[in-house]
Motif scaffolding. Structure first.
Motif, PDB file in Angstrom:
ATOM      1  N   PHE A  56     -20.767 -12.751   5.608  1.00  0.00           N
ATOM      2  CA  PHE A  56     -21.885 -13.353   5.717  1.00  0.00           C
ATOM      3  C   PHE A  56     -23.120 -12.710   6.172  1.00  0.00           C
ATOM      4  N   ILE A  57     -22.862 -11.720   7.227  1.00  0.00           N
ATOM      5  CA  ILE A  57     -24.022 -10.752   7.610  1.00  0.00           C
ATOM      6  C   ILE A  57     -24.234  -9.921   6.487  1.00  0.00           C
ATOM      7  N   MET A  58     -23.558  -9.158   5.815  1.00  0.00           N
ATOM      8  CA  MET A  58     -23.668  -8.154   4.682  1.00  0.00           C
ATOM      9  C   MET A  58     -24.742  -9.040   3.563  1.00  0.00           C
ATOM     10  N   GLU A  59     -24.416 -10.389   3.235  1.00  0.00           N
ATOM     11  CA  GLU A  59     -24.928 -10.969   2.484  1.00  0.00           C
ATOM     12  C   GLU A  59     -26.624 -11.161   2.870  1.00  0.00           C
ATOM     13  N   LYS A  60     -26.703 -11.468   4.171  1.00  0.00           N
ATOM     14  CA  LYS A  60     -28.008 -11.591   4.725  1.00  0.00           C
ATOM     15  C   LYS A  60     -28.717 -10.375   4.399  1.00  0.00           C
ATOM     16  N   LEU A  61     -28.091  -9.408   4.846  1.00  0.00           N
ATOM     17  CA  LEU A  61     -28.913  -7.871   5.007  1.00  0.00           C
ATOM     18  C   LEU A  61     -29.143  -7.572   3.412  1.00  0.00           C
ATOM     19  N   ILE A 138     -26.968  17.556  11.997  1.00  0.00           N
ATOM     20  CA  ILE A 138     -27.377  18.468  11.010  1.00  0.00           C
ATOM     21  C   ILE A 138     -26.717  20.016  10.834  1.00  0.00           C
ATOM     22  N   ALA A 139     -26.851  20.388  11.968  1.00  0.00           N
ATOM     23  CA  ALA A 139     -26.177  22.076  12.198  1.00  0.00           C
ATOM     24  C   ALA A 139     -24.592  21.884  11.996  1.00  0.00           C
ATOM     25  N   LEU A 140     -24.081  20.997  12.245  1.00  0.00           N
ATOM     26  CA  LEU A 140     -22.593  20.611  11.943  1.00  0.00           C
ATOM     27  C   LEU A 140     -22.156  20.157  10.752  1.00  0.00           C
ATOM     28  N   GLY A 141     -23.376  19.631   9.977  1.00  0.00           N
ATOM     29  CA  GLY A 141     -23.069  19.607   8.580  1.00  0.00           C
ATOM     30  C   GLY A 141     -22.595  18.165   8.571  1.00  0.00           C
ATOM     31  N   TRP A 142     -22.661  17.036   9.328  1.00  0.00           N
ATOM     32  CA  TRP A 142     -22.230  15.775   9.186  1.00  0.00           C
ATOM     33  C   TRP A 142     -23.444  14.836   8.243  1.00  0.00           C
ATOM     34  N   ALA A 143     -24.646  15.306   8.513  1.00  0.00           N
ATOM     35  CA  ALA A 143     -25.571  14.581   7.926  1.00  0.00           C
ATOM     36  C   ALA A 143     -26.906  15.332   7.489  1.00  0.00           C
ATOM     37  N   THR A 144     -27.673  15.398   6.454  1.00  0.00           N
ATOM     38  CA  THR A 144     -28.896  16.132   6.255  1.00  0.00           C
ATOM     39  C   THR A 144     -29.930  15.318   7.200  1.00  0.00           C
ATOM     40  N   ALA A 145     -31.311  16.050   7.335  1.00  0.00           N
ATOM     41  CA  ALA A 145     -32.217  15.384   7.950  1.00  0.00           C
ATOM     42  C   ALA A 145     -32.824  14.304   7.160  1.00  0.00           C
ATOM     43  N   GLU A 146     -32.600  14.564   5.821  1.00  0.00           N
ATOM     44  CA  GLU A 146     -33.340  13.093   5.246  1.00  0.00           C
ATOM     45  C   GLU A 146     -32.141  11.937   5.365  1.00  0.00           C
ATOM     46  N   GLN A 147     -31.021  12.135   5.207  1.00  0.00           N
ATOM     47  CA  GLN A 147     -29.943  11.214   5.478  1.00  0.00           C
ATOM     48  C   GLN A 147     -30.143  10.373   6.698  1.00  0.00           C
ATOM     49  N   LEU A 148     -30.317  11.164   7.858  1.00  0.00           N
ATOM     50  CA  LEU A 148     -30.511  10.725   9.152  1.00  0.00           C
ATOM     51  C   LEU A 148     -31.592   9.843   9.461  1.00  0.00           C
ATOM     52  N   GLU A 149     -32.825  10.301   8.663  1.00  0.00           N
ATOM     53  CA  GLU A 149     -34.240   9.615   8.561  1.00  0.00           C
ATOM     54  C   GLU A 149     -33.856   8.207   7.957  1.00  0.00           C
ATOM     55  N   GLN A 150     -33.352   8.404   6.812  1.00  0.00           N
ATOM     56  CA  GLN A 150     -32.807   7.126   6.261  1.00  0.00           C
ATOM     57  C   GLN A 150     -32.086   6.045   7.039  1.00  0.00           C
ATOM     58  N   MET A 151     -30.963   6.595   7.532  1.00  0.00           N
ATOM     59  CA  MET A 151     -30.074   5.769   8.545  1.00  0.00           C
ATOM     60  C   MET A 151     -30.821   5.188   9.487  1.00  0.00           C
ATOM     61  N   LYS A 152     -31.792   6.148  10.249  1.00  0.00           N
ATOM     62  CA  LYS A 152     -32.429   5.434  11.293  1.00  0.00           C
ATOM     63  C   LYS A 152     -33.349   4.247  10.938  1.00  0.00           C
ATOM     64  N   VAL A 153     -34.177   4.444   9.904  1.00  0.00           N
ATOM     65  CA  VAL A 153     -35.040   3.655   9.273  1.00  0.00           C
ATOM     66  C   VAL A 153     -34.141   2.102   8.949  1.00  0.00           C
ATOM     67  N   LEU A 154     -33.047   2.289   8.220  1.00  0.00           N
ATOM     68  CA  LEU A 154     -32.314   1.227   7.783  1.00  0.00           C
ATOM     69  C   LEU A 154     -31.777   0.328   9.075  1.00  0.00           C
ATOM     70  N   THR A 155     -31.137   1.219  10.212  1.00  0.00           N
ATOM     71  CA  THR A 155     -30.715   0.581  11.505  1.00  0.00           C
ATOM     72  C   THR A 155     -31.793  -0.335  11.887  1.00  0.00           C
ATOM     73  N   TYR A 156     -32.836   0.243  12.112  1.00  0.00           N
ATOM     74  CA  TYR A 156     -34.165  -0.557  12.566  1.00  0.00           C
ATOM     75  C   TYR A 156     -34.413  -1.916  11.739  1.00  0.00           C
ATOM     76  N   GLN A 157     -34.221  -1.601  10.319  1.00  0.00           N
ATOM     77  CA  GLN A 157     -34.544  -2.824   9.666  1.00  0.00           C
ATOM     78  C   GLN A 157     -33.399  -4.051   9.882  1.00  0.00           C
ATOM     79  N   VAL A 158     -32.171  -3.563  10.071  1.00  0.00           N
ATOM     80  CA  VAL A 158     -30.914  -4.282  10.216  1.00  0.00           C
ATOM     81  C   VAL A 158     -31.371  -4.973  11.518  1.00  0.00           C
ATOM     82  N   ASN A 159     -31.888  -4.335  12.454  1.00  0.00           N
ATOM     83  CA  ASN A 159     -32.102  -4.803  13.791  1.00  0.00           C
ATOM     84  C   ASN A 159     -33.040  -6.076  13.821  1.00  0.00           C
ATOM     85  N   GLN A 160     -34.298  -5.814  12.941  1.00  0.00           N
ATOM     86  CA  GLN A 160     -35.206  -7.000  12.613  1.00  0.00           C
ATOM     87  C   GLN A 160     -34.642  -8.145  12.242  1.00  0.00           C
ATOM     88  N   VAL A 161     -33.910  -7.886  11.126  1.00  0.00           N
ATOM     89  CA  VAL A 161     -33.314  -8.933  10.327  1.00  0.00           C
ATOM     90  C   VAL A 161     -32.311  -9.727  11.196  1.00  0.00           C
TER      91      VAL A 161
END
Ligand code: ADP
Ligand code: UDP
Length: 239
Positions: A56-61, A138-161
């Motif tokens: 249900f939540i994934m469909e709302k998102l 980033i330094a440990l190779g888990w994600a790029t700066a760009e990916q982390l930025e996208q994840m942050k923006v998306l998480t705030y969007q999820v928070n709003q919804v």
């Protein structure tokens, strides 16, 4: 779609390959765990309730324009998802203080956080999912700066919804955890959103309706998850 090989058995879900290399089947089990696996139990119906809740939540998102791994419900325990290359960094947003924030910083539970905080945790059971920052990730190779930025923006969007959605059901979204992965070079929301990975309080009474009922031994864990589902209008008749 048939389950092929068991890829991974997690603490609450099992992951299977399918005939399609781009798709996986997640099986939601009734296992509950807390405190890094120290407290475990079987909670009747939890797997099915969380699977239907998550769908249900994934469909709302998705309706709100957030790309998720959700493809379709197979049955009350199983869901077909896109196979992501998971990023081992969990994203947590907090609207109110609770849990580890209170323990680490001595803040009173329930303090309003303005603006909501954003934190990263390294997904590693052996280390107890330690808090990490962006430059370490980033330094440990888990994600790029760009990916982390996208994840942050998306998480705030999820928070709003979801803040709005739970508000309509008379609940406060206190905090939550998301996991993302990469699908054909795109950052996509994976794993699950259920009361196992967030905190929800009744708006008026502040009654806890999430996994803290299990962590704190408050009882009626799955009953509380079902109450949240009912308040959101999720149909649990099939289970
Ligand atoms: P844990 O690994 O924390 O014990 P689970 O029992 O929920 O958690 O196991 C599910 C596992 O599947 C997690 O490791 C999660 O990162 C992973 N996962 C979730 N969604 C996907 C996906 N779409 N593609 C690949 N892996 C996924
Ligand atoms: N969370 C989660 N999985 C984790 C760690 C945290 O789903 O491995 C969720 C948790 O349910 C809560 C939020 O993330 O909704 C913040 O958790 P916190 O850091 O307060 O940790 P906790 O007190 O649960 O140890």
């Amino acid at each position: 779609m048939l389950k092929n090989t068991l890829l991974y058995t997690g603490k609450a879900k099992s992951v299977y390959t399918t005939d399609n290399p781009d798709l996986l089947i997640l099986v939601f089990r009734d296992d509950a765990s807390a405190f890094n696996g120290e407290k475990i139990a079987q909670l009747d119906r939890k797997g099915k309730v969380n699977n239907l809740f998550n769908a249900f939540i994934m469909e709302k998102l998705a309706e709100a324009g957030i790309e998720t791994h959700f493809e379709k419900l197979i049955n009350p325990s199983e869901v077909l998802v896109k196979r992501l290359d998971m990023i081992p960094v969990e994203c947590v947003i907090r609207n109110y203080a609770a849990g580890s924030l209170c323990r680490r910083l001595g803040v009173e539970e329930g303090k309003v956080l303005t603006p909501p905080t954003f934190e990263l945790f390294f997904k590693d059971d052996a280390l107890g999912d330690p808090m990490v920052n962006e430059s370490q990730s980033i330094a440990l190779g888990w994600a790029t700066a760009e990916q982390l930025e996208q994840m942050k923006v998306l998480t705030y969007q999820v928070n709003q919804v979801l803040t709005d959605l739970f508000e309509q059901g008379g609940m406060l979204l206190v905090d939550f955890k998301l996991e993302f992965g990469v699908f054909h070079d795109r950052i996509v929301l994976g794993d699950e959103f259920s009361p196992d990975g967030c905190r929800l309080w009744d708006k008026e009474t502040k009654k806890k309706l999430d996994k803290d009922r299990f962590r704190q031994g408050l009882g009626d864990v799955v009953e509380a998850y079902e109450e949240v589902a009912t308040r959101l209008g999720i149909n649990l008749d099939s289970i």
